[in-house]
Write an enzyme that holds these catalytic residues in place. Structure first.
Site, short mmCIF file in Angstrom:
data_model
loop_
_atom_site.label_atom_id
_atom_site.label_comp_id
_atom_site.label_asym_id
_atom_site.label_seq_id
_atom_site.Cartn_x
_atom_site.Cartn_y
_atom_site.Cartn_z
N SER A 12 0.83 -1.21 0.00
CA SER A 12 0.00 0.00 0.00
C SER A 12 0.87 1.26 0.00
O SER A 12 1.84 1.37 0.75
CB SER A 12 -0.90 0.02 1.24
OG SER A 12 -1.57 1.26 1.32
N LYS A 63 -13.90 -3.63 1.80
CA LYS A 63 -14.70 -2.41 1.57
C LYS A 63 -16.20 -2.63 1.82
O LYS A 63 -16.87 -1.76 2.36
CB LYS A 63 -14.46 -1.90 0.15
CG LYS A 63 -13.05 -1.35 -0.03
CD LYS A 63 -12.86 -0.76 -1.41
CE LYS A 63 -11.47 -0.16 -1.54
NZ LYS A 63 -11.28 0.54 -2.81
N ASP A 99 -12.96 7.44 -3.72
CA ASP A 99 -12.35 7.18 -5.04
C ASP A 99 -12.98 8.05 -6.15
O ASP A 99 -12.27 8.55 -7.03
CB ASP A 99 -12.51 5.70 -5.43
CG ASP A 99 -11.43 4.83 -4.78
OD1 ASP A 99 -10.40 5.36 -4.34
OD2 ASP A 99 -11.63 3.60 -4.74
N GLY A 124 -14.32 -1.67 -17.19
CA GLY A 124 -14.32 -2.34 -15.89
C GLY A 124 -15.63 -2.07 -15.19
O GLY A 124 -16.37 -1.11 -15.53
N ALA A 125 -15.96 -2.93 -14.22
CA ALA A 125 -17.21 -2.76 -13.47
C ALA A 125 -17.01 -3.19 -12.02
O ALA A 125 -17.97 -3.52 -11.33
CB ALA A 125 -18.32 -3.58 -14.13
N GLY A 126 -15.76 -3.16 -11.55
CA GLY A 126 -15.47 -3.50 -10.16
C GLY A 126 -15.65 -2.27 -9.28
O GLY A 126 -16.29 -1.28 -9.67
N GLY A 127 -15.04 -2.32 -8.08
CA GLY A 127 -15.24 -1.25 -7.12
C GLY A 127 -14.80 0.12 -7.62
O GLY A 127 -15.52 1.10 -7.46
N ASN A 148 -17.29 -3.97 -20.03
CA ASN A 148 -16.71 -4.91 -19.07
C ASN A 148 -16.77 -6.33 -19.60
O ASN A 148 -17.66 -6.70 -20.37
CB ASN A 148 -17.44 -4.84 -17.73
CG ASN A 148 -16.73 -5.60 -16.63
OD1 ASN A 148 -15.53 -5.41 -16.43
ND2 ASN A 148 -17.44 -6.47 -15.92
N TYR A 223 -1.03 2.60 -11.84
CA TYR A 223 0.11 3.51 -11.72
C TYR A 223 1.44 2.78 -11.50
O TYR A 223 2.46 3.42 -11.22
CB TYR A 223 -0.12 4.56 -10.63
CG TYR A 223 -0.55 3.98 -9.31
CD1 TYR A 223 0.37 3.48 -8.40
CD2 TYR A 223 -1.91 3.89 -8.99
CE1 TYR A 223 -0.04 2.92 -7.21
CE2 TYR A 223 -2.32 3.34 -7.80
CZ TYR A 223 -1.39 2.85 -6.91
OH TYR A 223 -1.79 2.28 -5.73
N GLY A 244 -2.71 6.59 -12.82
CA GLY A 244 -3.61 6.71 -11.68
C GLY A 244 -3.05 7.43 -10.46
O GLY A 244 -3.71 7.48 -9.42
P1 NAP Z 1 -12.01 -5.10 -8.94
O1 NAP Z 1 -13.14 -4.69 -8.06
O2 NAP Z 1 -11.37 -6.42 -8.76
O3 NAP Z 1 -12.52 -4.97 -10.45
C1 NAP Z 1 -11.66 -5.29 -11.52
C2 NAP Z 1 -12.38 -5.06 -12.84
O4 NAP Z 1 -11.44 -5.31 -13.88
C3 NAP Z 1 -13.57 -5.98 -13.08
O5 NAP Z 1 -14.56 -5.29 -13.78
C4 NAP Z 1 -12.96 -7.09 -13.94
O6 NAP Z 1 -13.87 -7.64 -14.85
C5 NAP Z 1 -11.93 -6.33 -14.72
N1 NAP Z 1 -10.82 -7.21 -15.10
C6 NAP Z 1 -9.88 -7.73 -14.26
N2 NAP Z 1 -9.02 -8.47 -14.97
C7 NAP Z 1 -9.43 -8.42 -16.26
C8 NAP Z 1 -8.93 -8.99 -17.45
N3 NAP Z 1 -7.85 -9.76 -17.46
N4 NAP Z 1 -9.59 -8.73 -18.60
C9 NAP Z 1 -10.70 -7.94 -18.58
N5 NAP Z 1 -11.21 -7.38 -17.49
C10 NAP Z 1 -10.57 -7.61 -16.33
O7 NAP Z 1 -10.81 -4.04 -8.82
P2 NAP Z 1 -10.92 -2.47 -8.48
O8 NAP Z 1 -10.80 -2.28 -7.02
O9 NAP Z 1 -12.08 -1.93 -9.19
O10 NAP Z 1 -9.55 -1.93 -9.11
C11 NAP Z 1 -9.34 -1.91 -10.51
C12 NAP Z 1 -8.00 -1.26 -10.80
O11 NAP Z 1 -8.03 0.12 -10.42
C13 NAP Z 1 -6.83 -1.89 -10.03
O12 NAP Z 1 -5.71 -1.90 -10.86
C14 NAP Z 1 -6.61 -0.92 -8.89
O13 NAP Z 1 -5.29 -0.95 -8.41
C15 NAP Z 1 -6.93 0.39 -9.56
N6 NAP Z 1 -7.35 1.44 -8.64
C16 NAP Z 1 -6.65 2.60 -8.67
C17 NAP Z 1 -7.04 3.63 -7.85
C18 NAP Z 1 -6.27 4.91 -7.88
O14 NAP Z 1 -6.46 5.74 -6.99
N7 NAP Z 1 -5.45 5.13 -8.89
C19 NAP Z 1 -8.13 3.49 -6.98
C20 NAP Z 1 -8.83 2.27 -6.99
C21 NAP Z 1 -8.43 1.25 -7.83
P3 NAP Z 1 -14.98 -8.74 -14.43
O15 NAP Z 1 -16.12 -7.95 -13.86
O16 NAP Z 1 -15.28 -9.41 -15.69
O17 NAP Z 1 -14.31 -9.64 -13.41
#
Ligand code: NAP
Length: 283
Positions: A12, A63, A99, A124-127, A148, A223, A244
């Site tokens: 982190s 979370k 975020d 993407g559609a995660g958090g 997504n 990032y 990022g």
């Molecule tokens: P998460 O909840 O695990 O969601 C990941 C998303 O990416 C899901 O929609 C997933 O699709 C998709 N995905 C993962 N691997 C994939 C692949 N190989 N091909 C296609 N789609 C893929 O993660 P998160 O918390 O949202 O974080 C996502 C990214 O943002 C991470 O890299 C995290 O480090 C970054 N982040 C950065 C910040 C910042 O401040 N810069 C803040 C938060 C997060 P499915 O729905 O199909 O599984």
């Protein structure tokens, strides 16, 4: 004392950014990281009460457990069912999600880019994607198109944008003014060739670079490395692109203000994270 809980937590950047912030603001505060196992988030919140921690950051996988365990949630945290920051309001623990605000500040403050009326694609559609979708719509985006790998998650995430949200296809990237990569694609070494969509060829990027070009802004939430494959590919095609770091610093800045009531010392926070990420790895 303030702390971050997560698992794993050792990589982190939050302690680096927030200890720099406390120092620059001349606050006698310290920020530390606690490895907290899956399922133990409620215990960590109780520890926050018992130990009198001034604030808590929350990362994967806690979370949504923390969202269920706090006394109150901000409107964003409620809609996202996710909390990344806990702050005191009187004797109540209130869960926030910073975020989305971090993304908007990275666009508006760092890039001078106004979201209002813009055609946005979120990949993407995660958090993180869900926070971005909610924030873009709340700041007046004209369209928020969600692309997504898993279709039903895209549908749920697009609903957060209300009337301006819809599920899209990878081709929608070509028509976007803003493209947000909210997947981990491109993160870390050796993790950049993945199969993005069922039935399509493996790709090194979250989009086909042929769809990206001048006039577009690409915001990659990734990032590490600082020059991400997505940023490099978008820039090579003539688009403007940022990693990022800005979002990371701004979401931490919102947490700082929620805890301390003071404006965050952004330059010191950015300098600290850049110094840490540019430093050669320890041997
Ligand atoms: P998460 O909840 O695990 O969601 C990941 C998303 O990416 C899901 O929609 C997933 O699709 C998709 N995905 C993962 N691997 C994939 C692949 N190989 N091909 C296609 N789609 C893929 O993660 P998160 O918390 O949202 O974080 C996502 C990214 O943002 C991470 O890299 C995290 O480090 C970054 N982040 C950065 C910040 C910042 O401040 N810069 C803040 C938060 C997060 P499915 O729905 O199909 O599984």
């Amino acid at each position: 004392m303030v702390a971050v809980i997560g698992s794993p937590i050792d990589h982190s950047m939050s302690p680096t950014i927030l200890n720099a912030a406390f120092q620059a603001a001349e606050l006698d505060w310290v920020y530390t990281a606690f490895e907290v196992a899956t399922g133990a988030a409620r215990d960590a919140l109780e520890a926050m009460r018992t130990l009198g921690l001034a604030g808590l950051s929350v990362t994967m996988p806690h979370k949504s457990d923390v969202a269920a365990a706090v006394d109150r949630r901000s409107e964003d945290a409620q809609r996202l069912d996710a909390v990344n920051c806990v702050a005191w309001h009187g004797d109540l623990l209130v869960g926030h999600s910073t975020d989305g605000a971090g993304l908007i500040d990275a666009l508006q403050i760092d890039e001078g880019w106004d979201v209002a009326g813009k055609r946005c694609v979120v990949i993407g559609a995660g958090g993180a994607a869900r926070a971005a979708i909610l924030a873009l719509a709340a700041h007046g985006a004209g369209q928020v198109v969600v692309v997504n790998r898993t279709a039903d998650r895209a549908t749920q995430a697009a609903a957060l944008a209300g009337a301006v949200g819809r599920v899209g296809t990878p081709e929608d990237v070509g028509d976007a003014e803003l493209v947000v990569n909210a997947t981990p694609i491109g993160m870390g070494a050796g993790h950049d060739v993945v199969s993005m969509y069922p039935g399509r060829s493996p790709v090194a990027l979250p989009f086909d670079p042929a769809h990206v070009g001048p006039g577009q802004l690409v915001m990659d939430m990734v990032y590490t490395p600082l020059a991400t494959p997505t940023v490099l590919a978008a820039t090579a095609r003539g688009a403007r692109a940022v990693n990022g770091i800005g979002m990371l610093v701004h979401q931490a800045a919102h947490a700082f203000t929620l805890w301390t009531g003071e404006p965050a010392p952004l330059p010191a926070m950015s300098a600290a994270v850049m110094a840490a990420l540019e430093a050669p790895p320890a041997t």
